[in-house]
Design a protein around this motif. Structure first.
Motif, PDB file in Angstrom:
ATOM      1  N   GLY A   1      76.746  44.461  66.982  1.00 27.49           N
ATOM      2  CA  GLY A   1      75.876  44.996  67.973  1.00 27.49           C
ATOM      3  C   GLY A   1      76.313  46.533  68.017  1.00 27.49           C
ATOM      4  O   GLY A   1      77.439  47.080  67.601  1.00 27.49           O
ATOM      5  N   SER A   2      75.532  47.562  68.835  1.00 26.59           N
ATOM      6  CA  SER A   2      75.481  48.892  68.943  1.00 26.59           C
ATOM      7  C   SER A   2      74.797  49.299  69.968  1.00 26.59           C
ATOM      8  O   SER A   2      73.966  48.591  70.503  1.00 26.59           O
ATOM      9  CB  SER A   2      75.276  49.420  67.656  1.00 26.59           C
ATOM     10  N   GLY A   3      75.270  50.366  70.716  1.00 24.74           N
ATOM     11  CA  GLY A   3      74.484  50.953  71.606  1.00 24.74           C
ATOM     12  C   GLY A   3      74.656  50.645  73.011  1.00 24.74           C
ATOM     13  O   GLY A   3      74.451  51.575  73.958  1.00 24.74           O
ATOM     14  N   VAL A   4      75.451  49.467  73.607  1.00 20.93           N
ATOM     15  CA  VAL A   4      75.688  49.279  74.702  1.00 20.93           C
ATOM     16  C   VAL A   4      76.789  49.953  75.206  1.00 20.93           C
ATOM     17  O   VAL A   4      76.920  50.467  76.631  1.00 20.93           O
ATOM     18  CB  VAL A   4      75.802  47.739  74.790  1.00 20.93           C
ATOM     19  N   TRP A   5      77.765  50.182  74.523  1.00 19.46           N
ATOM     20  CA  TRP A   5      79.255  50.807  74.879  1.00 19.46           C
ATOM     21  C   TRP A   5      79.545  52.145  74.098  1.00 19.46           C
ATOM     22  O   TRP A   5      80.561  52.738  74.187  1.00 19.46           O
ATOM     23  CB  TRP A   5      80.360  49.968  74.574  1.00 19.46           C
ATOM     24  N   GLY A   6      78.597  52.617  73.357  1.00 22.20           N
ATOM     25  CA  GLY A   6      78.522  54.009  72.758  1.00 22.20           C
ATOM     26  C   GLY A   6      78.029  53.699  71.318  1.00 22.20           C
ATOM     27  O   GLY A   6      77.346  52.968  71.002  1.00 22.20           O
ATOM     28  N   GLU A   7      78.516  55.065  70.590  1.00 20.15           N
ATOM     29  CA  GLU A   7      77.862  54.902  69.276  1.00 20.15           C
ATOM     30  C   GLU A   7      78.476  54.078  68.241  1.00 20.15           C
ATOM     31  O   GLU A   7      77.908  53.943  67.060  1.00 20.15           O
ATOM     32  CB  GLU A   7      77.994  56.516  68.939  1.00 20.15           C
TER      33      GLU A   7
ATOM     34  N   LYS B   1      76.339  38.482  69.889  1.00 17.12           N
ATOM     35  CA  LYS B   1      76.792  39.809  69.576  1.00 17.12           C
ATOM     36  C   LYS B   1      78.095  39.849  68.710  1.00 17.12           C
ATOM     37  O   LYS B   1      78.348  40.630  67.805  1.00 17.12           O
ATOM     38  CB  LYS B   1      76.932  40.822  70.809  1.00 17.12           C
TER      39      LYS B   1
ATOM     40  N   PRO C   1      79.151  51.033  66.286  1.00  9.68           N
ATOM     41  CA  PRO C   1      78.791  49.681  66.478  1.00  9.68           C
ATOM     42  C   PRO C   1      79.826  48.564  66.440  1.00  9.68           C
ATOM     43  O   PRO C   1      80.934  48.813  65.614  1.00  9.68           O
ATOM     44  CB  PRO C   1      77.832  49.537  65.187  1.00  9.68           C
TER      45      PRO C   1
END
Length: 129
Positions: free
Chosen positions: A96-102, A91, A104
């Motif tokens: 990466g994106s989506g795991v911790w919010g909008e 990552k 990336p």
């Protein structure tokens, strides 16, 4: 005779001060004999250097949320094992994106896989729970 009395008085004061310093030293000695807390390992030091030399600290802080999650939050979410270290290193390199919010995480293709793993190992060493 007066000189001898003064000399004896000064000697007594010097002796008393010398004994006081010895007593202070005796009371301080146990504190200095206690083991110092372990500092970061050589791998942690390398991880810290790699992070400091990159743009990671623009979006991440050690113990508070910024644009991205804190390193402690990341450490608390994941288990430190080879699969997780490889996944998180990927990552860092690919983004990466989506795991911790909008928002990336930008990719870092210039970071080698070994360096990314070293960074992840340091981050995961910050686990608090």
């Amino acid at each position: 005779m007066k000189k001898y009395v003064i000399l004896a008085g000064i000697s007594a004061i010097a002796f008393a001060c010398g004994n006081q310093a010895t007593e202070e030293t005796k009371t301080e000695t146990p504190a200095t004999e206690q083991a110092a807390p372990a500092g970061p390992s050589a791998d942690d030091e390398k991880g810290i250097e790699l992070i400091a030399g990159s743009d990671c600290l623009t979006c991440h802080k050690v113990n508070e949320k910024s644009i991205g999650p804190s390193y402690q939050d990341v450490a608390n979410k994941y288990t430190a094992n080879d699969a997780t270290i490889a996944e998180l290193a990927g990552k860092i390199i690919k983004g990466g994106s989506g795991v911790w919010g909008e928002i990336p995480m930008t990719p870092h293709p210039q970071v080698s896989e070994d360096d990314a793993k070293t960074m992840v190992k340091y981050i995961l060493s910050l686990k608090t729970n």
